[in-house]
Scaffold this active site. Structure first.
Site, mmCIF file in Angstrom:
data_model
loop_
_atom_site.group_PDB
_atom_site.id
_atom_site.type_symbol
_atom_site.label_atom_id
_atom_site.label_comp_id
_atom_site.label_asym_id
_atom_site.label_seq_id
_atom_site.Cartn_x
_atom_site.Cartn_y
_atom_site.Cartn_z
ATOM 1 C CB SER A 176 -1.159 0.155 1.129
ATOM 2 O OG SER A 176 -2.404 0.745 0.946
ATOM 3 C CG ASP A 179 -7.675 -2.390 -3.824
ATOM 4 O OD1 ASP A 179 -7.993 -1.299 -2.550
ATOM 5 O OD2 ASP A 179 -5.829 -2.098 -3.592
ATOM 6 C CG HIS A 221 -5.738 -1.398 -0.208
ATOM 7 N ND1 HIS A 221 -5.096 -1.037 -1.460
ATOM 8 C CD2 HIS A 221 -5.699 -0.961 0.798
ATOM 9 C CE1 HIS A 221 -4.313 -0.071 -1.502
ATOM 10 N NE2 HIS A 221 -3.990 -0.298 0.013
HETATM 11 C C1 MLT Z 1 -1.562 6.132 -0.032
HETATM 12 O O1 MLT Z 1 -2.035 7.159 0.272
HETATM 13 O O2 MLT Z 1 0.201 5.706 -0.202
HETATM 14 C C2 MLT Z 1 -2.476 4.793 -0.242
HETATM 15 O O3 MLT Z 1 -3.864 6.146 -0.633
HETATM 16 C C3 MLT Z 1 -2.701 3.829 0.026
HETATM 17 C C4 MLT Z 1 -2.711 3.979 1.313
HETATM 18 O O4 MLT Z 1 -3.897 3.881 1.761
HETATM 19 O O5 MLT Z 1 -1.594 3.896 1.776
#
Ligand code: MLT
Length: 210
Positions: free
Chosen positions: A109, A159, A190
């Site tokens: 992520s 996701d 996700h």
């Molecule tokens: C991010 O902010 O890098 C993406 O939205 C994934 C997350 O939630 O960390």
């Protein structure tokens, strides 16, 4: 270690053998330096593990760079943090005697997004990456040279955070740079599960021993 050393709070677990790879583990939002240690171990039981904690706090949750909203990144901060993280990796390579010819990133992520940013900004820092639920961190002005760099992109069909076209675009950006991209669509969302880590493990074993 809960204090900063080499510029980041981090964990380092030495390799089991001198020819083993090193995995730079980059956690998701709200994670920390301990989160991905078991995943790293599942990916390769002999690897050294280098796991920093992201320095940005979003409502108390560590991240690797600021965002303006979900999926909307603060690009200036992303750049600054990418440089800062690359500096940490350089210092860790010296401090822990890491063989950079075997240094792979594994990100989930937000950690996968900063790993993609590292690849695009410092194309010679890593020799490959496993990106779990990554997005396009930024559109590069100049195409970097990622020729022969293997990248495993694991995406979730349902996701809610990463639209499929964003994943496809990331695969395209990396491929245009010459990377050898494996795009693996998983049925889930996700979150990641053990079956997926097993698939990544197999991909990784083929890349390092194949
Ligand atoms: C991010 O902010 O890098 C993406 O939205 C994934 C997350 O939630 O960390």
């Amino acid at each position: 270690m809960t204090e900063e050393f080499l510029g980041f709070v981090h964990r380092f677990v030495p390799a089991q053998t001198s020819d083993a790879p090193t995995l730079l583990l980059l956690h998701g939002t709200g994670g920390d330096e301990n989160d991905l240690l078991p995943v790293g171990r599942m990916l390769n039981e002999r690897a050294a593990l280098l796991s920093p904690r992201g320095k940005i706090l979003e409502h108390g949750m560590p991240r690797f760079f600021r965002r303006l909203a979900e999926g909307v990144f603060d690009h200036e901060d992303l750049m600054d943090r990418t440089h800062e993280l690359a500096g940490f990796v350089d210092r860790a390579v010296d401090e822990y005697d890491i063989d950079q010819r075997r240094l792979f990133a594994v990100g989930f992520s937000n950690g996968a997004n900063v790993a993609a940013s590292l690849l695009l900004t410092y194309p010679r820092l890593l020799v490959g990456a496993i990106l779990l639920r990554a997005m396009v961190p930024f559109e590069p002005d100049k195409t970097p040279d990622l020729s022969r760099i293997p990248v495993y992109l694991a995406a979730g069909r349902s996701d809610q955070m990463v639209p499929p076209e964003n994943t496809e675009r990331l695969a395209q950006v990396l491929r245009e740079a010459g990377a050898d991209v494996t795009l693996d669509w998983q049925p889930g969302g996700h979150g990641i599960g053990p079956a997926e880590i097993q698939a990544a493990r197999k991909w990784f074993a083929d890349r390092i021993f194949g």
